[in-house]
Design an enzyme around this catalytic site. Sequence first.
Site, mmCIF file in Angstrom:
data_model
loop_
_atom_site.group_PDB
_atom_site.id
_atom_site.type_symbol
_atom_site.label_atom_id
_atom_site.label_comp_id
_atom_site.label_asym_id
_atom_site.label_seq_id
_atom_site.Cartn_x
_atom_site.Cartn_y
_atom_site.Cartn_z
ATOM 1 C CB CYS B 114 -54.348 2.444 36.443
ATOM 2 S SG CYS B 114 -54.554 3.934 35.477
ATOM 3 C CB CYS B 117 -53.467 8.821 35.425
ATOM 4 S SG CYS B 117 -55.217 8.480 35.433
ATOM 5 C CB SER B 118 -52.067 5.716 39.633
ATOM 6 O OG SER B 118 -50.828 5.929 39.093
#
Lengths: 121, 213
Positions: B114, B117-118
């Site tokens: 990602c 934003c993880s």
Amino acid sequence: MNAHEPSLAVSPGLPKSNDGVPVFAEPWQAEAFAMTVRLHEKGVFSWSEWAEALSHELYKPGRRADASDYFDCWVAALSRLVTELSITSPENLDQLTQSWQRAAEATPHGKPILLENDPER
Amino acid sequence: MTSEDPMHHRDDDHHHDNHFSDTQARVKALETVLTQKGLIDPAAIDAIVETYETKIGPRNGARVVARAWSEPDFADWLRSDATAAIASLGYTGRQGEHMRAVFNTPETHNLVVCTLCSCYPWAVLGLPPVWYKAPPYRSRAVIDPRGVLEEFGVKLPETKKIRVWDSTAELRYIVIPERPAGTEGLDQESLGDLVTRDSMIGTGLAIAAGGTR
């Protein structure tokens, strides 16, 4: 778990797995939990102070029936405690919260969200 | 695939890209204040979080994979509608995000990242590892996936293609690793033990039969 075990026991209603370890639905919940554990380790507050602050939020009317707002209460309790201990002011915390939200909105896809990204900062 | 497509980078898209809920933003605000005051440091927080991530573990995801290996019908369902197939096992995200399963084959290896934003499929994989959230992993996995994989100890044949999948808030991926050879006789429970978290992100492979984690 060991080191954190006794402290967990006094966080009423903390969601746990069958093995007794806390269960987090999202990373921010684990972060909020970890910050609280750390502040306690540093002696910023006692667990009875924490448990009281958390209970206060948990027993407010208007909670969701499925308790999915448990960690929202947790964060509200932590915010309150931190401001009551004069570590920061409620105003400062609110401003920073809004700043992070603007920073998130202003951060394009593919970039880490940083506070500096807030256009009003 | 990676979505580094300039066409999708118009300003008005940002609102769909990144959003912090009130509580999520407040956690960041607390983190900022407490770090400034020297009361917490990110490494200590990560260390505490890490003790939990290994325990909560990605067992749900491992069950999904083991079932896909053993039941072709389930694998087909996973391929066509991973969200529903995974929900049928009782694993659903709190925000109703969609899941897509990407299958490793002898020709293609899949890697999930990602860059935003993880985003991470919490419901099936538990908490994300610290490295997954680190900017170096996010950017390098897109530019040099083969190099990143080698750092994880995964050396793929040059002929094997690597596809990088970029998660978003709405769509999250789980990699279905290849079933190790020699596991024909194993039941789903034992198969699940061969499925590591990293193998479902694509930074690892399933454990060989008789191997250890």
